[in-house]
Write an enzyme that holds these catalytic residues in place. Structure first.
Site, PDB file in Angstrom:
ATOM      1  N   THR A 429       2.765 -54.918  66.053  1.00 59.02           N
ATOM      2  CA  THR A 429       3.425 -53.612  66.114  1.00 59.02           C
ATOM      3  C   THR A 429       4.630 -53.610  65.182  1.00 59.02           C
ATOM      4  OG1 THR A 429       2.691 -53.393  68.416  1.00 59.02           O
ATOM      5  CG2 THR A 429       4.497 -51.969  67.752  1.00 59.02           C
ATOM      6  N   THR A 447       1.583 -49.064  65.791  1.00 62.54           N
ATOM      7  CA  THR A 447       0.843 -50.286  66.094  1.00 62.54           C
ATOM      8  C   THR A 447      -0.630 -50.186  65.725  1.00 62.54           C
ATOM      9  OG1 THR A 447       0.372 -51.867  67.883  1.00 62.54           O
ATOM     10  CG2 THR A 447       0.255 -49.536  68.438  1.00 62.54           C
TER      11      THR A 447
END
Length: 610
Positions: A429, A447
């Site tokens: 992420t 992400t």
């Protein structure tokens, strides 16, 4: 509704066009409202009395000392220098924070492909400084319409192991990042959509230098599925099958072509056209269980404008994303549970850290039972942050001993009894924090789930494996699991893009991080560091991490970790010392309006501003 229509450039004066707007923005009503709670003290008035007592973590691979950046007009903090410089250029030329975020995400997709991109999902908080209104945009991936609670069971009814499920097409959710950015740009952008793609197109065409972190990530994933599929194998490895090295000039002409098409034609090719067709083709025959995503799933994807969730803390309002993210609720619970303790005067020491860890146990217990996509499962949002409920739960915290594994509570408004299920959650992420010269703010966490996502590439970008954020079982002990798989549902997230407001409703702090479910710990710790312990943003992101997700207490290696470890074990904690690879990016707004950066030294991020 009319405000959204006009900001998006949609004429709402006729039934047809108003219907188009409603299709874009309307959603079922929510059982809670965001309230900015007044505070008692200004952020800039807290003296940094405890900052000097914090030791830095022992430098892990990739540790980089970060300079503190001061700015007067605008600032961007992102995970890669090329992305930050792109944001700086957009902001310097009159672009809004959203304009900068669009350009940044395209560059990050190229230079930090293991972490985020248009094949994934995102959550964005946007503060409109002129309208003085906070927006929360949900671009989370969704499950295919045909998915059900047995999505991760094989033909014999056995539940797949997470490592088996994470690779290939079955794990891929309908991507939302591109749709979110397009929606945000329609509402809050000023620069032309096409122009914001030019920096990433230029880099993809001419090439960029593989950074130490990208090279390390490729090498680390080389025996964990990154070689399994031909497109990723051809892109991330040389002709001899060796992972790309630091300094290699990497070009991505396929991604440049993709960006040109999206720049010229908008997002339709991605969700309805040729890119969509190739995406679906890429999913075929890549996993033990077949992918169920269809053209209709892609075409029907929507960004959802959610009510922000704001929690009071020592007079501040700490605002973030509500369900399907658990970020704001769990961070808000941790803060509410420790508020009765005098953390500001205690400073960072084993006893104050123990209290935060115990609060985290309690919050994660509630997270595991109640938090999921509120469009499918009743989530007692108001009850989970109810002051009386948190006061009762806080009495379970003892100064001299640990709770151990904490039970979930029964918050006001809990309508159903759910099973408690904990599950793996990977950490691929990125987070970006941006403030433009009008004071508009983007706090966005983005992400593709685990590093390199599903390992599938199409048109030059990786596809997520976000569906593994669902629980793999639909029920336990006769009770349904809140985060079970359902068609069209969005998996629970831990992403916690956050903006903190003072008593006058003015933003004073922007924060967020990658890190899987530990995001919650990292963000809560950054808030305590600045709000309670008087740290600068850079000091807050650099202090050693500690985290408890209602089990083992994780501690980051640092000079004082041995002493902290012994103290916590003496209080009853089971501990482990391990790398805790956050990517916190903070911007503090000082009393005079000056901007101050905090860039996580564990990654390659950079702050820049003017």
């Amino acid at each position: 509704m009319a405000l959204f229509c006009r900001r998006a450039g949609i004429d709402d004066s006729t039934p047809h066009t108003l219907g188009r707007c409603r299709q874009l923005f309307s959603h079922r009503p929510y059982p809670w409202h965001s309230v900015l709670v007044g505070c008692l003290i200004a952020l800039g008035s807290i003296p940094p009395v405890h900052a000097a007592s914090i030791a830095s973590p022992q430098p892990a691979t990739g540790w980089q000392d970060k300079p503190v950046v001061h700015a007067e007009r605008f600032m961007a903090v992102t995970a890669h220098p090329l992305a930050t410089r792109t944001a700086e250029d957009v902001l310097a030329n009159g672009g809004t924070a959203v304009d900068a975020a669009v350009a940044v995400q395209m560059v990050l997709n190229l230079v930090e492909p293991q972490s985020s991109g248009i094949g994934g999902g995102a959550f964005m908080l946007y503060w409109d400084a002129v309208a003085r209104r906070l927006y929360a945009l949900d671009g989370r991936e969704t499950a295919p319409a045909a998915a059900d609670a047995d999505y991760f069971r094989d033909a014999n009814g056995a539940t797949l192991k997470w490592r088996e499920a994470m690779l290939g097409g079955r794990a891929v959710g309908i991507p939302g990042t591109l749709h979110l950015l397009h929606t945000a740009h329609d509402l809050f952008g000023e620069k032309s959509w096409a122009g914001l793609f030019e920096p990433a197109i230029a880099l993809a065409t001419s090439g960029f230098t593989v950074s130490p972190r990208l090279a390390q990530s490729i090498a680390g994933a080389s025996d964990r599925g990154l070689r399994q599929f031909s497109a990723a194998r051809a892109y991330f490895f040389d002709a001899n099958g060796t992972p790309l090295k630091v300094g290699f000039t990497l070009k991505n002409p396929a991604f440049a072509d993709t960006l040109r098409k999206i720049a010229q034609e908008g997002i339709a090719p991605f969700y309805r056209g040729a890119i969509a067709s190739r995406l679906l083709k890429t999913l075929e025959n890549t996993s033990e269980l077949p992918a169920l995503m269809t053209r209709e799933d892609l075409a029907q994807y929507q960004t959802i404008l959610r009510p922000p969730v704001c929690a009071p803390y020592r007079g501040y309002s700490v605002c973030g994303m509500g369900p399907p993210s658990s970020g704001a609720l769990t961070v808000g619970q941790i803060l509410g549970l420790v508020e009765r303790f005098d953390l500001p005067n205690m400073g960072p020491n084993p006893h104050s850290i123990h209290l935060i860890l115990e609060a985290s146990r309690l919050a994660f217990a509630d997270r595991a039972r109640y938090m999921a996509d509120s469009d499918f499962v009743p989530v007692p949002v108001v009850g989970l942050l109810d002051s009386g409920y948190l006061a009762r739960r806080s009495r379970m915290i003892h100064v001299e001993s640990s709770i151990g594994e904490a039970p979930a509570g029964t918050p006001p408004g809990a309508l159903t009894a759910n099973a408690t299920v904990y599950q793996p959650e990977s950490a691929g992420t990125s987070h970006l924090s941006i403030i433009d010269d009008l004071g508009n703010i983007v706090s966005m966490t983005t992400t593709i789930e685990s590093g390199f996502g599903s390992r599938l590439m199409t048109d030059g970008f990786l596809l997520n494996n976000e569906l593994t954020d669902f629980a793999f079982v639909g029920e336990r002990d006769g009770l349904e699991v809140a985060n079970r798989v359902e068609g069209g549902k969005r998996p629970r997230s831990s992403m916690a893009p956050t903006i903190v407001f003072n008593s006058h409703g003015e933003p004073v702090l922007v924060t967020g991080s990658p890190g899987g479910s530990r995001i919650i710990c990292y963000v809560a710790q950054s808030l305590v560091g600045v709000l309670d312990w008087g740290m600068s943003p850079q000091q807050a992101v650099s202090m050693p991490h500690f985290c408890n997700r209602n089990g083992t207490t994780d501690l980051e290696p640092a000079e004082a970790t041995a002493q902290l470890n012994a103290s916590l074990q003496g209080l009853g904690h089971k501990t482990q010392v391990r790398d805790l690879n956050s990517g916190l990016h903070l911007i503090q707004v000082l009393a005079g309006g000056q901007l101050l950066s905090g860039v996580d030294p564990r990654r390659e991020g950079l702050a820049a501003g003017d």
